[in-house]
Design a protein around this motif. Sequence first.
Motif, PDB file in Angstrom:
ATOM      1  N   ASP A  55       0.698  -8.728  -3.212  1.00 29.78           N
ATOM      2  CA  ASP A  55       1.030  -9.735  -2.198  1.00 29.78           C
ATOM      3  C   ASP A  55       0.452 -11.105  -2.563  1.00 29.78           C
ATOM      4  O   ASP A  55       1.059 -12.136  -2.294  1.00 29.78           O
ATOM      5  N   HIS A  66       9.405  -6.095  -2.609  1.00 29.86           N
ATOM      6  CA  HIS A  66       8.423  -6.077  -1.508  1.00 29.86           C
ATOM      7  C   HIS A  66       8.662  -7.289  -0.613  1.00 29.86           C
ATOM      8  O   HIS A  66       7.758  -8.077  -0.384  1.00 29.86           O
ATOM      9  N   SER A  93       4.258  -4.723   4.769  1.00 25.81           N
ATOM     10  CA  SER A  93       3.506  -4.091   5.853  1.00 25.81           C
ATOM     11  C   SER A  93       4.195  -2.810   6.351  1.00 25.81           C
ATOM     12  O   SER A  93       3.945  -2.371   7.468  1.00 25.81           O
TER      13      SER A  93
END
Length: 306
Positions: free
Chosen positions: A53, A123, A164
């Motif tokens: 991330d 992602h 998440s």
Amino acid sequence: MSATRDHDQHQPWLWSQETWEQKLNKARAGRSLKPAKWKNGAQMAVAVSFDSDHETFELRNGGESISRLSQGQYGARRGMPRILALLEKYDVPASFFMPAVSAMINAEEVKTVVSAGHELGMHSWIHEFNSRLDHDTERDLALRAADMLEKLSGQRPVGMRTASWDFSPFTLAIAREMGLLYDSSLMADDDPYELLEDGEPTGIVEIPVEWIRDDAPYVAMDRMTGARPYGGPVMVADILKREMDVAWEEGGLFQVTLHPHHVGHRSRIFILEEVLRHARDKGDVWFCTHADLARYCAEECGLTKP
Ligand SMILES: [Zn+2]
């Protein structure tokens, strides 16, 4: 009963059976895709993953905190080299899930990861929450994210992990439209399974995750909120090894999710090394990327896209 009352999010006791069944069946576990044996007859499959991330964990919240942006940059700058060195030392392939914006910020990292033989998976775009988006926005971001990863890495991603692990009622349909091989965001099993949409098989492999096997819940800290670590890194390593011990006994999958900006620190990187060493010491283990695992399970279990 009126339609308004039937769909009231705050009064689920007023829902018709049809209403809660619709919610339940948006993306649900179907048949197990645990093969009769793992590749080369191994006793256990080990799938190590990293959610890279970096800066997007703050950008997705508005990017107001320069301090938290620097914590994200640490993940790329110091965490990633330590992680890649350990994977090389133990000769273990891994899957790296990157928001498209993180990949754009860290374009060199993308090349390093792929050239070392690791997998690059989707992602999200900027670590957005899917459940806050309408269908068209979520779809647009997913398609743009896949295009961006392909442009930066030279390879089209075959799997995704939602940011998440936030899965909207549209996420599975979008993954199907994109022809993805697998998702790795849901938690209905320890071993891979087929996802059902509205009760129908989708041909998509789910490689299940769990917050239990994620470093973030144990070590994350935010000065401005109540988020504080509730255990030290020794505890995290212990939990992961216990998860692995039972996976081994059951002949199952051990999957783990780590974050470079969490596990990549000097006092935590040993968590990864202990996990890799613990697996290697068991001997009969198949280390695989999530894509390798999904392909193998699909083939062994005769999975087809409808
Ligand atoms: Zn993430």
